[in-house]
Scaffold this motif. Sequence first.
Motif, short mmCIF file in Angstrom:
data_model
loop_
_atom_site.label_atom_id
_atom_site.label_comp_id
_atom_site.label_asym_id
_atom_site.label_seq_id
_atom_site.Cartn_x
_atom_site.Cartn_y
_atom_site.Cartn_z
N GLN A 203 3.63 7.00 -10.28
CA GLN A 203 4.16 5.77 -10.86
C GLN A 203 3.95 4.55 -9.95
OE1 GLN A 203 8.24 7.14 -11.81
NE2 GLN A 203 7.64 7.10 -13.96
N SER A 204 3.08 4.68 -8.97
CA SER A 204 2.80 3.56 -8.07
C SER A 204 1.88 2.55 -8.75
CB SER A 204 2.12 4.06 -6.79
OG SER A 204 2.95 4.93 -6.08
N PHE A 205 2.15 1.26 -8.52
CA PHE A 205 1.25 0.21 -8.99
C PHE A 205 0.14 0.00 -7.97
CE2 PHE A 205 -0.13 -4.20 -8.48
CZ PHE A 205 -0.70 -4.43 -9.71
N PHE A 206 -1.08 -0.21 -8.48
CA PHE A 206 -2.19 -0.60 -7.64
C PHE A 206 -3.13 -1.47 -8.45
CE2 PHE A 206 -6.42 0.09 -5.71
CZ PHE A 206 -6.14 -0.41 -4.45
N GLN A 207 -3.79 -2.40 -7.78
CA GLN A 207 -4.75 -3.27 -8.45
C GLN A 207 -5.83 -2.43 -9.14
OE1 GLN A 207 -4.34 -6.40 -8.77
NE2 GLN A 207 -3.30 -7.25 -6.99
N THR A 208 -6.31 -2.90 -10.28
CA THR A 208 -7.25 -2.11 -11.07
C THR A 208 -8.70 -2.28 -10.63
OG1 THR A 208 -7.44 -3.88 -12.70
CG2 THR A 208 -5.78 -2.20 -13.11
N ASN A 209 -8.96 -3.14 -9.66
CA ASN A 209 -10.32 -3.40 -9.20
C ASN A 209 -10.35 -3.15 -7.70
OD1 ASN A 209 -12.80 -4.66 -8.41
ND2 ASN A 209 -12.74 -5.92 -10.25
N THR A 210 -10.80 -1.97 -7.28
CA THR A 210 -10.69 -1.56 -5.89
C THR A 210 -11.51 -2.45 -4.96
OG1 THR A 210 -10.39 0.72 -6.63
CG2 THR A 210 -10.86 0.39 -4.30
N ALA A 211 -12.73 -2.77 -5.34
CA ALA A 211 -13.60 -3.56 -4.47
C ALA A 211 -13.02 -4.95 -4.23
CB ALA A 211 -15.00 -3.67 -5.07
N VAL A 212 -12.54 -5.60 -5.29
CA VAL A 212 -11.99 -6.94 -5.14
C VAL A 212 -10.64 -6.89 -4.42
CG1 VAL A 212 -11.23 -9.01 -6.39
CG2 VAL A 212 -13.26 -7.77 -7.15
N ALA A 213 -9.85 -5.85 -4.65
CA ALA A 213 -8.59 -5.69 -3.91
C ALA A 213 -8.88 -5.56 -2.42
CB ALA A 213 -7.83 -4.47 -4.41
N GLY A 214 -9.94 -4.84 -2.06
CA GLY A 214 -10.30 -4.72 -0.65
C GLY A 214 -10.62 -6.06 -0.03
N ALA A 215 -11.34 -6.91 -0.76
CA ALA A 215 -11.63 -8.26 -0.26
C ALA A 215 -10.36 -9.08 -0.11
CB ALA A 215 -12.60 -8.96 -1.22
N LEU A 216 -9.44 -8.94 -1.05
CA LEU A 216 -8.16 -9.66 -0.99
C LEU A 216 -7.39 -9.28 0.27
CD1 LEU A 216 -5.92 -11.39 -2.47
CD2 LEU A 216 -5.15 -9.22 -3.47
N TYR A 217 -7.28 -7.99 0.55
CA TYR A 217 -6.51 -7.54 1.72
C TYR A 217 -7.19 -7.95 3.02
CZ TYR A 217 -3.83 -4.63 -1.53
OH TYR A 217 -3.03 -4.19 -2.55
N ARG A 218 -8.51 -7.84 3.07
CA ARG A 218 -9.22 -8.24 4.30
C ARG A 218 -9.07 -9.73 4.56
NH1 ARG A 218 -13.52 -4.81 2.18
NH2 ARG A 218 -13.56 -2.82 3.31
N ASP A 219 -9.15 -10.55 3.51
CA ASP A 219 -8.97 -11.98 3.69
C ASP A 219 -7.56 -12.30 4.16
OD1 ASP A 219 -11.56 -12.54 3.00
OD2 ASP A 219 -11.11 -13.34 1.01
N ALA A 220 -6.58 -11.62 3.58
CA ALA A 220 -5.19 -11.86 4.00
C ALA A 220 -5.05 -11.60 5.50
CB ALA A 220 -4.25 -10.97 3.20
#
Length: 366
Positions: A203-220
């Motif tokens: 039941q965990s939420f996670f972004q549906t686009n793994t590659a773009v989520a990775g870019a989001l976290y790295r930029d953060a």
Amino acid sequence: MQCDYYDAALCRSCTLLEQPYDDQLARKVAGARAALGEGVRWELPVASAESGFRNKAKMVVAGTVEAPTLGILDGARGVDLRGCALHTPGITAALPVLAAFVTEASLTPYDVATRRGELKHVLVTDSGTALMVRFVLRSTEALARIRKHLPPLVAELGDRTVVSVNVQPEHKAVLEGEREIVLTEAGTLRMPVGDVTLHLRPQSFFQTNTAVAGALYRDAAAWVDELAVRTAWDLYCGVGGFALHLAPGRDVLGVELSGEAVASALTSRDELGLTARFQAGDAAAFVRDVEAVPDLVVVNPPRRGLGELAGLLEASGVAHVLYSSCHVGSLGRDLRAMPSLRPVKARVYDMFPHTEHHETLVMLQR
């Protein structure tokens, strides 16, 4: 992207599909710029692959045991979308196997009109190396049959597959219920994203686009590295994506309402050998009850935005807020409620090609 379902008017979920992708992205950037106003340094948007990017399939099950459909409903009629080009190759390969399993295990599709049947949805998440499969049932009537036929299914999908049953007895537009029964030895899906591996429970939420989520976290993490940040809170932290990327060398605390998500974050933290802390609770109540604030607060709220928390952050005196927004309307409203925290840097992340939806990351500075 060519889509036969769209051309045949069987599915029109991708509302921007007829626009060239570059135009879609420009439209999203323009909307984000309008929400933030002047004086913001914009980095180039992060584009997505146009197909094969969606790591989660939420398939309504209809039809019959012998001929189930996995897709959406057109009224009460099931529309099979097993060939949807948005899904990752792993999901595309798994859906026919799961349709065959519906027949093999005699899982009667739920009929909305008559309110009869058992199987409502099949939910599939692809980490790139393994799958999580969830059967949403009206009751536990079919549980024994699923257990009986499970070993061949896991053998075909891969031995790291996580399988569970979710019980949703009510006849209403709620995707899943509170009760989850994990049927495999593996209870979490290991999801490599950015520079960490996250553990996802059913039941965990996670972004549906793994590659773009990775870019989001790295930029953060890179944006925070530019600041003298030693302490940080990650509010609405989910399974810990932001917190775990910021944790090396910092005192980081994640707060999340879902206890299951917190458990996932703790598992990931321990595996990574980090010292981030996580606790279950309401973000606004947490901020309201503390006295000292950290150097930076990360917020990643649901589409409705921060609500009361915006005013609490405005009054808190925190020097920096890193805001990850999935809705520019609520983002603009929250910024108006935090006039002392001005946006200085921003970037658009196209998590959802062919739709109006996207993520915007904004650094706010007091």
